[in-house]
Design a protein around this motif. Structure first.
Motif, PDB file in Angstrom:
ATOM      1  N   TYR A   1       1.214  -1.173   0.281  1.00 20.00           N
ATOM      2  CA  TYR A   1      -0.293  -0.080   0.026  1.00 20.00           C
ATOM      3  C   TYR A   1       0.704   0.957   0.162  1.00 20.00           C
ATOM      4  CZ  TYR A   1      -4.176  -2.732   1.101  1.00 20.00           C
ATOM      5  OH  TYR A   1      -5.124  -3.827   0.990  1.00 20.00           O
ATOM      6  N   ASN A   2       0.921   2.110  -0.963  1.00 16.70           N
ATOM      7  CA  ASN A   2       1.397   3.041  -1.301  1.00 16.70           C
ATOM      8  C   ASN A   2       0.627   4.612  -0.955  1.00 16.70           C
ATOM      9  OD1 ASN A   2       3.528   2.354  -1.389  1.00 16.70           O
ATOM     10  ND2 ASN A   2       3.835   2.241  -4.066  1.00 16.70           N
ATOM     11  N   GLU A   3       0.714   5.704  -0.224  1.00 16.48           N
ATOM     12  CA  GLU A   3       0.032   6.388   0.184  1.00 16.48           C
ATOM     13  C   GLU A   3       0.397   7.911   0.671  1.00 16.48           C
ATOM     14  OE1 GLU A   3      -2.094   3.491   2.419  1.00 16.48           O
ATOM     15  OE2 GLU A   3      -0.384   3.926   2.676  1.00 16.48           O
ATOM     16  N   THR A   4       0.208   9.202   0.246  1.00 22.12           N
ATOM     17  CA  THR A   4       0.724  10.504   0.016  1.00 22.12           C
ATOM     18  C   THR A   4      -0.154  11.372   0.444  1.00 22.12           C
ATOM     19  OG1 THR A   4       3.028  11.941  -0.389  1.00 22.12           O
ATOM     20  CG2 THR A   4       0.849  11.114  -1.934  1.00 22.12           C
ATOM     21  N   VAL A   5      -0.162  12.401   1.078  1.00 21.71           N
ATOM     22  CA  VAL A   5      -0.768  13.529   1.163  1.00 21.71           C
ATOM     23  C   VAL A   5      -0.256  14.564   0.106  1.00 21.71           C
ATOM     24  CG1 VAL A   5      -2.186  14.856   2.975  1.00 21.71           C
ATOM     25  CG2 VAL A   5      -1.534  12.560   3.719  1.00 21.71           C
ATOM     26  N   LEU A   6      -0.767  14.940  -0.600  1.00 23.30           N
ATOM     27  CA  LEU A   6      -0.451  16.367  -1.337  1.00 23.30           C
ATOM     28  C   LEU A   6      -1.103  17.346  -0.881  1.00 23.30           C
ATOM     29  CD1 LEU A   6      -1.183  14.840  -4.550  1.00 23.30           C
ATOM     30  CD2 LEU A   6       1.015  15.078  -3.973  1.00 23.30           C
ATOM     31  N   SER A   7      -1.003  18.537  -0.604  1.00 28.34           N
ATOM     32  CA  SER A   7      -1.776  19.697   0.011  1.00 28.34           C
ATOM     33  C   SER A   7      -1.073  21.553  -1.244  1.00 28.34           C
ATOM     34  CB  SER A   7      -1.553  19.721   0.976  1.00 28.34           C
ATOM     35  OG  SER A   7       0.384  19.994   1.478  1.00 28.34           O
ATOM     36  N   LYS A   8      -1.571  22.072  -1.136  1.00 28.29           N
ATOM     37  CA  LYS A   8      -1.173  23.419  -1.421  1.00 28.29           C
ATOM     38  C   LYS A   8      -1.481  24.304  -0.460  1.00 28.29           C
ATOM     39  CE  LYS A   8      -2.097  24.311  -5.092  1.00 28.29           C
ATOM     40  NZ  LYS A   8      -0.556  25.231  -6.286  1.00 28.29           N
ATOM     41  N   THR A   9      -1.077  25.147   0.188  1.00 28.27           N
ATOM     42  CA  THR A   9      -1.379  26.629   1.490  1.00 28.27           C
ATOM     43  C   THR A   9      -1.668  27.499   0.639  1.00 28.27           C
ATOM     44  OG1 THR A   9       0.812  25.361   2.139  1.00 28.27           O
ATOM     45  CG2 THR A   9      -0.131  27.648   2.665  1.00 28.27           C
ATOM     46  N   LEU A  10      -3.107  28.209   0.728  1.00 27.46           N
ATOM     47  CA  LEU A  10      -3.331  29.560  -0.462  1.00 27.46           C
ATOM     48  C   LEU A  10      -3.997  29.990   0.932  1.00 27.46           C
ATOM     49  CD1 LEU A  10      -5.304  27.660  -2.484  1.00 27.46           C
ATOM     50  CD2 LEU A  10      -3.375  28.632  -2.331  1.00 27.46           C
ATOM     51  N   SER A  11      -3.099  31.255   1.335  1.00 25.81           N
ATOM     52  CA  SER A  11      -3.290  31.961   2.273  1.00 25.81           C
ATOM     53  C   SER A  11      -3.904  33.314   2.534  1.00 25.81           C
ATOM     54  CB  SER A  11      -2.052  32.812   3.478  1.00 25.81           C
ATOM     55  OG  SER A  11      -1.279  31.216   3.065  1.00 25.81           O
ATOM     56  N   GLY A  12      -4.401  33.964   2.900  1.00 26.60           N
ATOM     57  CA  GLY A  12      -5.744  35.155   3.245  1.00 26.60           C
ATOM     58  C   GLY A  12      -6.824  34.921   2.698  1.00 26.60           C
ATOM     59  N   ILE A  13      -7.849  36.022   2.228  1.00 30.22           N
ATOM     60  CA  ILE A  13      -8.974  35.920   2.070  1.00 30.22           C
ATOM     61  C   ILE A  13      -8.881  35.598   0.664  1.00 30.22           C
ATOM     62  CG2 ILE A  13     -10.734  37.256   1.222  1.00 30.22           C
ATOM     63  CD1 ILE A  13      -9.241  39.791   3.021  1.00 30.22           C
ATOM     64  N   GLU A  14      -7.862  35.438  -0.658  1.00 32.43           N
ATOM     65  CA  GLU A  14      -8.100  34.799  -2.116  1.00 32.43           C
ATOM     66  C   GLU A  14      -8.098  33.397  -2.007  1.00 32.43           C
ATOM     67  OE1 GLU A  14      -6.086  36.021  -6.210  1.00 32.43           O
ATOM     68  OE2 GLU A  14      -5.625  37.162  -4.183  1.00 32.43           O
ATOM     69  N   GLY A  15      -6.961  33.486  -1.404  1.00 34.79           N
ATOM     70  CA  GLY A  15      -6.359  31.810  -0.734  1.00 34.79           C
ATOM     71  C   GLY A  15      -7.524  30.318  -0.121  1.00 34.79           C
ATOM     72  N   ILE A  16      -8.507  31.682   0.978  1.00 35.21           N
ATOM     73  CA  ILE A  16      -9.627  30.929   1.509  1.00 35.21           C
ATOM     74  C   ILE A  16     -10.720  29.979   0.566  1.00 35.21           C
ATOM     75  CG2 ILE A  16     -11.320  30.482   3.667  1.00 35.21           C
ATOM     76  CD1 ILE A  16      -8.377  29.949   4.129  1.00 35.21           C
ATOM     77  N   ALA A  17     -11.061  31.725  -0.036  1.00 40.43           N
ATOM     78  CA  ALA A  17     -11.668  31.715  -1.768  1.00 40.43           C
ATOM     79  C   ALA A  17     -11.496  30.784  -2.537  1.00 40.43           C
ATOM     80  CB  ALA A  17     -12.248  33.166  -2.230  1.00 40.43           C
ATOM     81  N   LYS A  18     -10.040  30.316  -3.188  1.00 43.20           N
ATOM     82  CA  LYS A  18      -9.718  29.336  -4.019  1.00 43.20           C
ATOM     83  C   LYS A  18      -9.783  28.089  -3.168  1.00 43.20           C
ATOM     84  CE  LYS A  18      -6.011  32.140  -6.448  1.00 43.20           C
ATOM     85  NZ  LYS A  18      -5.122  31.922  -7.044  1.00 43.20           N
ATOM     86  N   ILE A  19      -9.510  27.828  -1.969  1.00 48.18           N
ATOM     87  CA  ILE A  19      -9.893  26.313  -1.510  1.00 48.18           C
ATOM     88  C   ILE A  19     -10.908  25.779  -1.626  1.00 48.18           C
ATOM     89  CG2 ILE A  19      -9.108  25.309   0.674  1.00 48.18           C
ATOM     90  CD1 ILE A  19      -7.301  26.718   1.382  1.00 48.18           C
ATOM     91  N   THR A  20     -11.836  26.977  -0.709  1.00 52.36           N
ATOM     92  CA  THR A  20     -13.577  26.531  -1.406  1.00 52.36           C
ATOM     93  C   THR A  20     -14.016  26.100  -1.829  1.00 52.36           C
ATOM     94  OG1 THR A  20     -13.713  28.229   1.005  1.00 52.36           O
ATOM     95  CG2 THR A  20     -15.567  27.206  -0.463  1.00 52.36           C
ATOM     96  N   GLY A  21     -13.651  26.976  -3.371  1.00 55.24           N
ATOM     97  CA  GLY A  21     -14.368  26.817  -4.718  1.00 55.24           C
ATOM     98  C   GLY A  21     -13.316  25.765  -5.439  1.00 55.24           C
TER      99      GLY A  21
END
Length: 574
Positions: free
Chosen positions: A452-472
């Motif tokens: 079993y191979n697993e990993t976690v990919l993540s993108k950090t998106l800070s600030g108001i614009e970042g939160i909106a991008k994550i939600t979108g």
């Protein structure tokens, strides 16, 4: 109200105080000022966490007081002010100050406060809530986040993080507080004299250590192998230094070396980019020391000592940092094997989060033990322990998350790196008696159950614009689900927000019984990926998994899915 209006209120309130230079400086940086005041720091199911600074969207004395007033109102509403609230804090900037402010605001509201007199870990706070019979608990910590963060984590009467319904009630009380500057705490001397403020003594620590050591499954194998086991440990400048060392030393581990540069508490965490044992770079100094002393394995814990990272020496002399999934399934298999040797009662169960390895399901099934899957967040594992106690059905053995957190025993209701350290040492002794390392044991499990191979990919998106991008991004994928990933068709999808799963081959829909959560899961051929916004950081996270009968087969699928999901996340967050 516009953020500029809120800023002006704070500027007026703080004029002539020690905070005036900082609040005045915000006016020159419009983007920073907006991010600091456009909302109140969200109080979610895990409490609140954010960067330190002035503003409604920051961790500071005023937001801490406001949240504590809401908590005090909640405790008073349920009539448990005499039971009180236990409070702990880690090594982060202002953690001790925020903890005392929390205690004094509670006291001002007639709620008894039990405060640790020095930094203590998350699991020790959970233990204190249960041992002292408190109505709630608070830990001032931002876990493994970078140095500029701090947080306010709230626990319920059961010792687990506050339940969803209770967190919503506390949030409603907090939201009703319009003026954070009207919230004040009692004078410390007065609180002590009235018996409202009580400092927690060493006796609770001693009881905790005794209970941790009682979880040892095979004392004989530890006694047999402990003299030849050499362990290097780093608390990464956090609260794990005393409890982890105390337990391992009392276990009889004589060859325990601590990374001196990372031994003492330091809110700047100067030797690492972030105090995160999930990051192999956190082991750089430990590896140097391990080579000097000839260590078999290395441990690292995060600042609040709930996560444990483990690295084991391989046959070629190099170290391999185990993933949280690998440590979790190794410990689960060991605990189940030791329990089986003594005889199962028949009602045992283990727990994993839905983003953790599915290998655990196969291992549990091989022992005939029930596996329960829960949402991300250790509070949901704690809820399964509470449910078993309330119904009298089920014996909890072990629970884990892929994010390097696990638990055995029921006297703590959050992940516990101290317990995990002890059990990993015991497990290492067991395999050492068989001429194996933990890395060897993991390879044997792959041979038995598949790789079993697993990993976690993540993108950090800070600030108001970042939160909106994550939600979108999550909403876009919900509205436009992919038909294939990495050349493999999507066979099924599960939307935990809509609480439904769909078999894309038959079209059949089934209801999901877990609580609503903004999580999307996609099933492929012997592979999967799950997308969700982080609950504690401004990150979009994807959990990728692939398995196969051989390492080569698993890797081919895994690489294809990782590449496709990485590209998908980039497109979703443009």
């Amino acid at each position: 109200m516009r953020y500029t209006d809120v800023y002006k209120q704070w500027k007026t309130a703080l004029a002539g105080t020690e905070y005036q230079p900082e609040i005045d400086a915000l006016e020159a940086d419009e983007a920073l000022c907006e991010d600091s005041f456009y909302q109140y720091l969200e109080f979610g199911t895990a409490g609140m966490r954010g960067t330190i600074g002035l503003g409604t969207n920051r961790m500071n004395v005023f937001t801490v007081r406001r949240s504590t007033q809401g908590l005090a109102d909640y405790v008073n509403k349920i009539g448990k002010q005499e039971q009180g609230v236990a409070i702990a804090y880690d090594s982060r900037l202002y953690s001790d100050k925020f903890a005392l402010e929390t205690a004094l605001v509670l006291c001002q509201n007639g709620v008894k406060a039990y405060l640790y007199d020095c930094l203590h870990s998350v699991p020790q706070l959970s233990y204190a809530v249960l041992k002292l019979g408190c109505a709630a608990g608070v830990v001032i910590t931002a876990s493994h986040n970078p140095p500029q963060y701090n947080g306010y984590k709230v626990y319920g009467e059961d010792g687990g993080q506050l339940a969803v319904e209770d967190a919503a009630t506390v949030t409603s009380f907090i939201d009703a507080i319009d003026d954070p500057f009207a919230v004040v705490g009692m004078d410390e001397k007065e609180a002590l004299e009235k018996g409202l403020l009580v400092y927690i003594g060493k006796e609770i620590d001693e009881q905790y250590y005794a209970d941790v050591l009682s979880l040892c499954y095979n004392p004989a194998v530890i006694e047999q192998e402990r003299d030849s086991l050499k362990v290097v440990y780093s608390p990464l400048h956090g609260s794990g230094n005393i409890p982890v060392r105390t337990v391992l030393e009392r276990l009889g581990i004589k060859n325990l070396s601590v990374v001196k540069e990372q031994e003492l508490p330091d809110p700047k965490f100067p030797t690492v980019s972030a105090p995160n044992p999930e990051d192999p770079n956190a082991f750089s100094l430990a590896t140097k020391l391990a080579d000097e002393v000839g260590a078999n394995m290395m441990f690292a814990t995060d600042p609040d000592c709930d996560r444990l990272g483990v690295a084991v020496r391989q046959g070629d002399g190099s170290f391999k940092v185990l993933t949280g999934n690998q440590t979790g399934v190794l410990l689960m298999d060991y605990i189940l094997s030791q329990t089986a040797a003594k005889g199962f009662k028949g009602d045992e169960f283990v727990v994993r989060s839905i983003v953790s390895t599915e290998m655990a399901d196969v291992v549990a099934a091989s022992y005939g033990v029930e596996m329960r899957s829960v949402l991300t967040g250790f509070k949901f594992i704690a809820e399964q322990i509470k449910l078993a106690e309330q119904t009298g059905k089920g014996t909890f053995l072990f629970g884990f998350e892929e994010s390097y957190g696990c638990l055995s025993g029921t006297f703590v209701r959050d992940k516990d790196a101290c317990i995990a350290s002890m059990l990993v040492v015991e497990m290492a002794c067991y395999y050492k008696s068989k001429g194996m390392t933990l890395y060897d044991a993991m390879q044997e499990m792959y041979k038995k159950y598949g790789t079993y191979n697993e990993t976690v990919l993540s993108k950090t998106l800070s600030g108001i614009e970042g939160i909106a991008k994550i939600t979108g991004a999550v909403q876009t994928l919900r509205d436009q689900p992919p038909k294939e990933i990495g050349g493999m068709p999507v066979k099924a999808l599960a939307d935990y927000q809509l609480q439904k799963a769909v078999d894309l081959q038959s079209g059949a829909e089934t209801a999901l019984t877990l609580p609503k959560s903004n999580v999307l899961a996609y099933t492929l051929d012997d592979a999967s990926f799950i997308l969700r916004p982080s609950g504690t950081e401004p990150k979009l996270k994807a959990y990728v998994s692939a398995h196969g009968a051989t390492a080569e087969a698993a890797k081919a699928k895994f690489d294809a899915v990782v590449a496709a999901v990485t590209q998908l996340m980039d497109e979703l967050t443009k």
